[in-house]
Design a protein around this motif. Structure first.
Motif: not given
Length: 448
Positions: A54-59
């Motif tokens: 349940n994690v996200r990475a956005v540039y």
């Protein structure tokens, strides 16, 4: 730190001979390594996305954004953070999936908010109550419900330049953690018909090398989350902790692996939520500079070599402040290589001067170089972040081209501007054209 590969005295970057790149595409020239960008994206996946649930990475697109960059980021499975209508439009034209876009900005215009609503961006990060009210009205008029995070200022300041520090209490960004103010904002968001509040966002600054400030920031926001759940029944589902992870520019920098930051972030979030009796929200990070900073170089052709005996030797290059304003803005430091003499011994100390009519247009002070001459090629390293994106036309200088390189292949992703491009949007008012014509006619009568 970038690996410095030399072949036949020439500096090689992602398999490409930089001297040949300069010959083919001209200088100044931004060169971006696709392999380095993808390697950093895969480190984000391996050490964060695939490691934790349940994690996200956005540039963070403000570091460097083109349509090509959007395509790379999408293919690597990262989301995209934009901070303006122009960045959003770039993502739209690149076909980037809008549900994976987060729209930041401390003073979004009605037109920018409308653009975001029209294209169904995944999240709006609300900076202030005025923006909340404006977005509610626009979403209602468009008959759409939008998902938002509140950006808050946690009152935490990291060790970085004051111009890139953003988490302190006195910041232009975010809603104050004054409990009356933030509670009022959350209540309004919960009451608004076309707003769905998902959680909170904070950002502590840029070019950070310490992880303990993330601990303090997270603990502060978790206490806010606990208060909101207990007092007004709002349960935060998302916690965006921003980015800011530092990179290598010079030996003074001590960059850390991504895990140094994200492991601490996740451990702190889990412990703080457990102690507060809260369910762990989705945790989001926003690396920008960390992904592209070391993936870029800028190539310049050396012009004048001006020696002031006993004082300094200035080496003029064909770019400077317009293509890299960071040294002038906040005394940013860089390393560089004379790319066509990359295997020669360092025997001179010189200062690299830009071509603008500004005493502050100095790219590098006191650089160690081989015997340097007009026509040499200088490669300034680690310019992938905030150089192209900050470039200007100061002194009416056209912006450089951007070339993407990968395993010896190269292609233009942004064309070089020319003088005609500088005038393309200009117009002369009709009344001035009329006055000019009348002046010409008067001159003709006088002559007769």
């Amino acid at each position: 730190m970038m690996e410095r590969i030399v072949d036949g005295g020439r500096f090689i970057f992602d398999g490409c001979n930089t001297v040949k790149l300069a010959e083919k595409y001209g200088t100044p020239l931004y060169v971006m390594s696709e392999n380095i960008i993808r390697s950093r994206c895969r480190e984000v996946r391996g050490d964060f996305i695939d490691k934790y649930e349940n994690v996200r990475a956005v540039y963070a697109g403000k570091a460097f954004l083109t349509m090509t960059m959007c395509k790379i980021i999408e293919s690597e499975g990262l989301g995209l953070d934009v901070v303006s209508g122009g960045e959003l439009y770039t993502a739209v034209k690149a076909g980037f999936p809008m549900e994976n876009v987060i729209f930041h900005g401390n003073n979004k215009t009605p037109e920018e908010l409308q653009l975001g609503v029209n294209h169904n961006v995944g999240r709006f990060v609300i900076d202030n109550l005025y923006e909340l009210e404006l977005l509610q009205a626009i979403a209602k008029e468009s008959d759409k419900k939008v998902k938002v995070l509140f950006r808050v200022s946690p009152g935490v300041q990291g060790k970085t330049h004051k111009y890139i520090s953003t988490g302190q209490k006195d910041s232009k960004f975010g809603i104050s953690l004054d409990m009356e103010i933030i509670t009022d904002a959350v209540k309004k968001a919960m009451d608004y018909s076309h707003i769905e509040l998902k959680g909170f966002h904070f950002h502590l600054g840029s070019q950070l090398f310490e992880n303990h400030i993330y601990v303090t920031g997270i603990q502060t926001i978790v206490q806010l989350m606990k208060y909101m759940q207990e007092e007004i029944g709002f349960s935060a589902e998302e916690l965006n902790v921003g980015g800011g992870f530092g990179i290598y520019y010079t030996e003074a920098d001590q960059p850390k692996a991504l895990a140094f930051f994200v492991d601490t972030i996740m451990a702190t979030a889990k412990a703080a939520c457990s102690e507060a009796g809260l369910k762990l929200p989705q945790v989001i990070i926003e690396p920008g500079r960390w992904i592209v900073g070391e993936a870029g170089i800028t190539l310049y052709t050396v012009g004048v070599v001006k020696e002031i005996p006993g004082i300094r030797t200035y080496v003029g290059v064909d770019g400077g402040m317009p293509d890299n304003p960071r040294p002038a803005l906040y005394d940013a430091k860089y390393e560089a290589i004379v790319a066509n003499k990359a295997d020669q011994p360092l025997e001179q100390t010189v200062t690299i001067a830009g071509k603008c009519c500004e005493s502050g247009d100095i790219l590098i002070w006191d650089l160690q170089v081989p015997k340097i001459e007009p026509g040499d090629l200088l490669a300034v390293l680690h310019t992938g972040a905030y150089n192209y994106s900050m470039a200007s036309n100061y002194n009416r200088i056209p912006k450089p081209a951007v070339v993407l390189v990968s395993d010896g292949k190269a292609g233009v992703i942004v064309e070089r501007e020319n003088y005609e491009d500088l005038l393309r949007q200009e117009r002369i008012p009709q009344y001035l054209m009329k006055e000019e014509q009348e002046s010409i006619e008067k001159c003709a009568i006088t002559v007769l």
